[in-house]
Write a protein that holds these residues in place. Structure first.
Motif, mmCIF file in Angstrom:
data_model
loop_
_atom_site.group_PDB
_atom_site.id
_atom_site.type_symbol
_atom_site.label_atom_id
_atom_site.label_comp_id
_atom_site.label_asym_id
_atom_site.label_seq_id
_atom_site.Cartn_x
_atom_site.Cartn_y
_atom_site.Cartn_z
ATOM 1 N N SER A 31 0.742 -1.126 0.061
ATOM 2 C CA SER A 31 0.033 0.023 0.060
ATOM 3 C C SER A 31 0.771 1.313 0.030
ATOM 4 C CB SER A 31 -0.933 0.006 1.180
ATOM 5 O OG SER A 31 -1.618 1.123 1.395
ATOM 6 N N LEU A 32 1.848 1.159 0.913
ATOM 7 C CA LEU A 32 2.789 2.476 0.845
ATOM 8 C C LEU A 32 3.371 2.534 -0.445
ATOM 9 C CD1 LEU A 32 4.095 2.025 4.545
ATOM 10 C CD2 LEU A 32 2.595 3.741 3.766
ATOM 11 N N PHE A 33 4.067 1.618 -1.104
ATOM 12 C CA PHE A 33 4.675 1.675 -2.225
ATOM 13 C C PHE A 33 3.709 1.908 -3.439
ATOM 14 C CE2 PHE A 33 5.847 -0.420 -6.288
ATOM 15 C CZ PHE A 33 7.238 0.064 -6.234
ATOM 16 N N VAL A 34 2.563 1.600 -3.601
ATOM 17 C CA VAL A 34 1.736 2.036 -4.562
ATOM 18 C C VAL A 34 1.321 3.485 -4.510
ATOM 19 C CG1 VAL A 34 -0.582 1.792 -5.596
ATOM 20 C CG2 VAL A 34 0.866 -0.217 -4.912
ATOM 21 N N HIS A 35 1.258 4.127 -3.574
ATOM 22 C CA HIS A 35 0.985 5.446 -3.224
ATOM 23 C C HIS A 35 1.984 6.471 -3.155
ATOM 24 C CE1 HIS A 35 -2.748 3.461 -1.914
ATOM 25 N NE2 HIS A 35 -3.038 4.491 -2.491
ATOM 26 N N LEU A 36 3.199 5.892 -2.997
ATOM 27 C CA LEU A 36 4.625 6.677 -2.775
ATOM 28 C C LEU A 36 4.640 7.485 -4.266
ATOM 29 C CD1 LEU A 36 6.663 7.159 -0.668
ATOM 30 C CD2 LEU A 36 7.893 5.410 -1.764
ATOM 31 N N PRO A 37 4.444 6.974 -5.447
ATOM 32 C CA PRO A 37 4.683 7.881 -6.640
ATOM 33 C C PRO A 37 3.763 8.887 -6.852
ATOM 34 C CG PRO A 37 4.927 5.642 -7.264
ATOM 35 C CD PRO A 37 4.447 5.581 -5.818
ATOM 36 N N GLU A 38 2.512 8.914 -5.851
ATOM 37 C CA GLU A 38 1.596 9.962 -6.030
ATOM 38 C C GLU A 38 1.817 10.993 -5.093
ATOM 39 O OE1 GLU A 38 -1.787 7.463 -4.741
ATOM 40 O OE2 GLU A 38 -1.809 6.471 -6.641
ATOM 41 N N GLN A 39 2.788 10.904 -4.311
ATOM 42 C CA GLN A 39 2.860 11.928 -3.286
ATOM 43 C C GLN A 39 3.662 13.307 -3.895
ATOM 44 O OE1 GLN A 39 1.814 11.156 -0.055
ATOM 45 N NE2 GLN A 39 1.072 9.281 -1.012
#
Length: 157
Positions: A31-39
């Motif tokens: 979950s953290l990995f998937v959302h990291l590029p969106e930050q």
């Protein structure tokens, strides 16, 4: 016979719980990995990357120092070749561990991100994602070989 049954249940009854907790950690990591590029690239980016790296290191450590060990111990109780098959997976898993450790060393602190740093971060994050995907497949295979295939035998004892 009864003592052996009690011993097997005591010994391996908790393995499923260890695996379940570890897989929950995997879900958090994904979950953290998937959302990291969106930050957004802002003052909070460093904190989000640090959190991701910490969760990743916890997951890797738990695998290497708790889960794999328990799975291999369980496999050693059965003379069916599963232990050897499980041991063959470890060097393949280690490849992704090395990639993850390098990522952590290089990017766990992004205090003043530059365009160059963000480009390198993005490239390495992609490489890390591929390595983690392969790792998860290998870990699932290890669980299948060393635990799931013996689950019925442990319960029957």
């Amino acid at each position: 016979m009864l003592e052996k049954c009690k011993s097997a249940k005591e010994r391996w009854g908790g393995v499923s719980e260890i695996i379940d907790n570890w897989l929950e950690g995997r879900q958090r990591l994904i979950s953290l990995f998937v959302h990291l590029p969106e930050q957004p690239i802002d003052d909070e980016l460093n904190l989000r990357v640090q959190t991701f790296c910490q969760v990743m290191m916890d997951y890797l450590s738990s695998g290497h120092f708790e889960v794999y060990e328990q799975l291999l111990l369980e496999g050693s109780d059965f003379a069916d070749g599963s232990l050897e098959e499980g041991q063959e997976l470890l060097p393949k898993i280690q490849v992704s561990t090395d990639i993850a450790l390098d990522f952590n060393d290089n990017f766990s602190t992004l205090s003043e991100p530059t365009v160059q740093t963000i480009r390198e971060f993005s490239e390495n994050l992609s490489k890390l994602g591929e390595a983690l995907e392969e790792r998860f497949e290998l870990e699932d295979k290890m669980i299948a070989v060393l635990h799931t295939s013996h689950q019925d035998a442990v319960v029957a004892e």
